[in-house]
Write a protein that holds these residues in place. Structure first.
Motif, PDB file in Angstrom:
ATOM      1  N   GLU A   1      30.525  82.583 -14.430  1.00  0.00           N
ATOM      2  CA  GLU A   1      29.609  83.695 -14.215  1.00  0.00           C
ATOM      3  C   GLU A   1      30.407  84.894 -13.715  1.00  0.00           C
ATOM      4  O   GLU A   1      31.063  84.802 -12.681  1.00  0.00           O
ATOM      5  N   GLY A   2      30.388  85.988 -14.442  1.00  0.00           N
ATOM      6  CA  GLY A   2      31.077  87.190 -14.027  1.00  0.00           C
ATOM      7  C   GLY A   2      32.583  87.029 -13.919  1.00  0.00           C
ATOM      8  O   GLY A   2      33.238  87.753 -13.200  1.00  0.00           O
ATOM      9  N   GLY A   3      33.154  86.045 -14.610  1.00  0.00           N
ATOM     10  CA  GLY A   3      34.590  85.824 -14.550  1.00  0.00           C
ATOM     11  C   GLY A   3      35.038  84.906 -13.438  1.00  0.00           C
ATOM     12  O   GLY A   3      36.214  84.581 -13.336  1.00  0.00           O
ATOM     13  N   ASP A   4      34.123  84.467 -12.565  1.00  0.00           N
ATOM     14  CA  ASP A   4      34.478  83.542 -11.494  1.00  0.00           C
ATOM     15  C   ASP A   4      34.585  82.124 -12.021  1.00  0.00           C
ATOM     16  O   ASP A   4      34.025  81.784 -13.061  1.00  0.00           O
ATOM     17  N   VAL A   5      35.309  81.301 -11.286  1.00  0.00           N
ATOM     18  CA  VAL A   5      35.442  79.891 -11.609  1.00  0.00           C
ATOM     19  C   VAL A   5      34.757  79.107 -10.495  1.00  0.00           C
ATOM     20  O   VAL A   5      34.994  79.371  -9.316  1.00  0.00           O
ATOM     21  N   ALA A   6      33.906  78.154 -10.863  1.00  0.00           N
ATOM     22  CA  ALA A   6      33.190  77.360  -9.867  1.00  0.00           C
ATOM     23  C   ALA A   6      33.387  75.877 -10.144  1.00  0.00           C
ATOM     24  O   ALA A   6      33.371  75.442 -11.290  1.00  0.00           O
ATOM     25  N   VAL A   7      33.589  75.129  -9.065  1.00  0.00           N
ATOM     26  CA  VAL A   7      33.700  73.675  -9.136  1.00  0.00           C
ATOM     27  C   VAL A   7      32.673  73.103  -8.169  1.00  0.00           C
ATOM     28  O   VAL A   7      32.670  73.457  -6.986  1.00  0.00           O
TER      29      VAL A   7
END
Length: 84
Positions: A1-7
């Motif tokens: 989302e929006g270029g972020d990385v989420a784990v």
């Protein structure tokens, strides 16, 4: 989302002890006899220092989820690192 990385990491365990949520990311807050209570506090501090965050969400009726979000690497930056 929006270029972020989420784990995200989730479980179906017993969840948090009652009353722990408000102090979850506070240093030295633990329910474990041998715990220091520094793991989540330090993890959130490091994530925020890098422009991200660490968040908690209860999984009803049991368990918990933690999501680590960090800013993504822009493709031009990544290409420059690979080329070097």
């Amino acid at each position: 989302e929006g270029g972020d990385v989420a784990v995200s990491v989730s479980d179906q365990g017993p969840g948090l002890a009652p009353g722990m949520e408000p102090q979850l990311f506070s240093p030295f807050s633990t329910t474990k006899p041998a715990g220091t209570g520094l793991g989540l506090a330090m993890s959130r501090t490091v994530a925020r220092a890098h422009g991200g965050d660490l968040e908690y969400q209860a999984n009803f009726p049991r368990g918990a989820s933690f999501t680590l979000t960090l800013p993504g690497v822009h493709s031009t930056t990544h290409e420059a690192i690979v080329a070097a």
